[in-house]
Each structure stands twice: as structure tokens, then as C-alpha cells.
Design an enzyme around this catalytic site. Sequence first.
Site, PDB file in Angstrom:
ATOM      1  N   SER A 193      34.791  33.055  37.867  1.00 28.45           N
ATOM      2  CA  SER A 193      34.126  33.385  36.609  1.00 28.45           C
ATOM      3  C   SER A 193      33.258  32.224  36.150  1.00 28.45           C
ATOM      4  O   SER A 193      33.693  31.085  36.159  1.00 28.45           O
ATOM      5  CB  SER A 193      35.155  33.670  35.519  1.00 28.45           C
ATOM      6  N   HIS A 251      31.868  41.504  37.596  1.00 31.68           N
ATOM      7  CA  HIS A 251      31.772  40.913  38.933  1.00 31.68           C
ATOM      8  C   HIS A 251      30.819  41.775  39.734  1.00 31.68           C
ATOM      9  O   HIS A 251      30.980  42.990  39.787  1.00 31.68           O
ATOM     10  CB  HIS A 251      33.139  40.899  39.630  1.00 31.68           C
ATOM     11  N   HIS A 280      41.386  40.301  43.364  1.00 33.65           N
ATOM     12  CA  HIS A 280      42.572  39.733  42.728  1.00 33.65           C
ATOM     13  C   HIS A 280      43.811  40.580  43.027  1.00 33.65           C
ATOM     14  O   HIS A 280      43.725  41.806  43.129  1.00 33.65           O
ATOM     15  CB  HIS A 280      42.385  39.659  41.208  1.00 33.65           C
ATOM     16  N   TYR A 329      46.100  41.094  40.887  1.00 31.57           N
ATOM     17  CA  TYR A 329      46.401  41.922  39.692  1.00 31.57           C
ATOM     18  C   TYR A 329      45.612  43.219  39.659  1.00 31.57           C
ATOM     19  O   TYR A 329      45.937  44.131  38.895  1.00 31.57           O
ATOM     20  CB  TYR A 329      46.209  41.130  38.393  1.00 31.57           C
ATOM     21  N   GLU A 330      44.592  43.316  40.500  1.00 32.25           N
ATOM     22  CA  GLU A 330      43.841  44.577  40.562  1.00 32.25           C
ATOM     23  C   GLU A 330      44.616  45.635  41.338  1.00 32.25           C
ATOM     24  O   GLU A 330      44.213  46.790  41.375  1.00 32.25           O
ATOM     25  CB  GLU A 330      42.491  44.352  41.251  1.00 32.25           C
ATOM     26  N   ALA A 336      38.227  30.093  37.143  1.00 30.24           N
ATOM     27  CA  ALA A 336      38.418  29.756  35.729  1.00 30.24           C
ATOM     28  C   ALA A 336      39.926  29.656  35.537  1.00 30.24           C
ATOM     29  O   ALA A 336      40.669  30.461  36.095  1.00 30.24           O
ATOM     30  CB  ALA A 336      37.853  30.855  34.848  1.00 30.24           C
ATOM     31  N   MET A 374      45.051  33.023  38.024  1.00 30.40           N
ATOM     32  CA  MET A 374      45.510  34.246  38.699  1.00 30.40           C
ATOM     33  C   MET A 374      44.850  34.455  40.060  1.00 30.40           C
ATOM     34  O   MET A 374      44.805  35.582  40.556  1.00 30.40           O
ATOM     35  CB  MET A 374      45.214  35.462  37.805  1.00 30.40           C
ATOM     36  N   SER A 375      44.334  33.398  40.651  1.00 30.02           N
ATOM     37  CA  SER A 375      43.619  33.571  41.931  1.00 30.02           C
ATOM     38  C   SER A 375      43.791  32.339  42.809  1.00 30.02           C
ATOM     39  O   SER A 375      44.725  31.559  42.629  1.00 30.02           O
ATOM     40  CB  SER A 375      42.125  33.804  41.652  1.00 30.02           C
ATOM     41  N   ASN A 404      40.218  27.160  28.761  1.00 34.05           N
ATOM     42  CA  ASN A 404      40.959  27.174  27.498  1.00 34.05           C
ATOM     43  C   ASN A 404      42.225  26.356  27.669  1.00 34.05           C
ATOM     44  O   ASN A 404      42.682  26.134  28.783  1.00 34.05           O
ATOM     45  CB  ASN A 404      41.327  28.616  27.146  1.00 34.05           C
ATOM     46  N   HIS A 461      38.820  34.456  22.247  1.00 25.83           N
ATOM     47  CA  HIS A 461      38.011  34.853  23.395  1.00 25.83           C
ATOM     48  C   HIS A 461      36.630  34.192  23.348  1.00 25.83           C
ATOM     49  O   HIS A 461      36.111  33.758  24.377  1.00 25.83           O
ATOM     50  CB  HIS A 461      37.881  36.374  23.430  1.00 25.83           C
TER      51      HIS A 461
END
Length: 266
Positions: A25, A55, A77, A79-80, A107, A205-206, A229, A241
Site C-alpha cells: 500500500s 489494488h 493476502h 485474509y482474502e 504498510a 498482514m502480509s 500508524n 483512518h
Amino acid sequence: MQKTVDFINKQIKDFKPEIGIVLGSGLGDLADEFCEITIPYSKIPGFPTSTVQGHKGQLVFATINGKKVMMMQGRFHYYEGHPMDVVTFPIKIMKKLGIKTVILTNAAGGVNVYFKPSDLMLITDHINFMGDNPLIGPNDDTLGTRFPDMSEVYTKDLQELAKTCAKKLGIALQEGVYMALTGPTYETPAEVKMVRLLGADAVGMSTVPEAIVASYCKMDVLGLSCICNSAAGISTVGLSHEEVLQAANAAKSKFKNLVLEVIKEI
Ligand code: HPA
């Protein structure tokens, strides 16, 4: 895998990529700026399509600072809902295309209390906390061994190179351990505390599945995180956000400049 490799080779003809980059990202722009050949994932046999909005989902080939580069604009990912072998399929394809060096970018949330939003972090090591491993299942001996060594997933020479490039460009570069959780939920404050206690500086997460497979395939790996963050519970104010987006945006150009310099010096 062979079908996928043959298809890509037919598209790119005599373009022989040496460096593979997975754009996380905020770094996707690099592929817009440098773009010679584009292949949407949906056209590639064996490739799944990315479900994450925003994406682009394409391979972009370009000569950057004299190096032949293949970029993934959008990754797959866990999570997808993709199984690990799908998440890491493009890395195996990179190996089969003759790529020697992989740059993995992402990110991430900052867990180290000294990290600030829009800091860049060199990944020195990782913790796989996804409860799964991309190498589970029959081993493909043409790619790597059954029990691969993971003592230097992130190539020391590339780490030194990234540090030298950052110094030259006047970019502050943090260093640390990246821990991967499956997502898609962000962490609770208690989970962030756990992540820190277990020794990680950033959470995301990646990247970890791809790094495992790249290392297993004996490719050199460089990992770079954009700290978007402070992970939950660190900041006294709630996570906004807008703040995250602002941080990603603020880091974009130094992130790009660092990657371009690294490519030049590889
Ligand atoms: N946690 C996990 N993944 C992330 C975060 C986070 O705080 N920020 C960006 N990706």
C-alpha cells in the site's frame, strides 16, 4: 507453474527481469511511473485475481535505473481467503523467470514505541504468527529443500545496502522485526502488547509468507515497511483512518526514492 511462466515469457519476449518487487500500500505508484509492459492478473493463467479494492492487480515490467524489474502492483493476502500456496505463487513464478532479488514492501503498524507514523523500517527478521506456513504440503525439490534454513531470510548485504542508500539520501531508516498476523482485523491493544512482548517492532498482514518462499527458493530478500500508524493501544488517541492515509502519503516519496536508489545499487 510452467503454463504461467510460458505465458509471461511470451508477453515479455526478451525482457529478462532480475529484480522482483512486491508493491505494498502506498508504493503502487512506482509501477505507474515506470511501465513498459503491463499484464493484468486476470489474463495470466494460474493467477488468482486480487479482491482488495484500490489494488490494480497487474504485473508491470520496466527498466529502472538500468535494471530489469518486474513489479507486482497488488499482492494476494491470506485474509482474502487465498490459501498460502496462492499467496506465494507469484514468488515462485519470479524464481522461474530467473529473478535473483526480491524486494518486499508493505504498510505496517508501529509496535516499537519509538516509531512514528510515516517512518520507514528495514525488516531485519520476522515472526510468522499466521498459524500457517506456505511450505506445508509436498515439497517441490526443484525450488528448495524440505526443511529450509531461515536464519537469514532478509539478506544481510541488502540490509547494508538499504542503510547506505538511506543515509546517502538523508532518509531516516528504522530497523526491526516484522510480525505477521492473518488480519483482516487490526489488533486489539492487548494483542499489540503481546506482539511487542514477543519481540516485534511492527505488525502487518502480509510479506512473511512471500519472504519464506523467496528465501526457500534461494533468492535474496529485502523487506521494507512503511509504518503507517502506531498500532492500537500505543497512541493515547484513537486510530484515525485519515491519519493513517496521511502518514502513508507523507512517506510515499521517500519510500519510492529509497527503493529507486536500492535498485540502482543492486
Ligand atoms: N496492524 C496491522 N496491519 C497494518 C496496520 C496495523 O496497525 N497498519 C497498516 N497495516
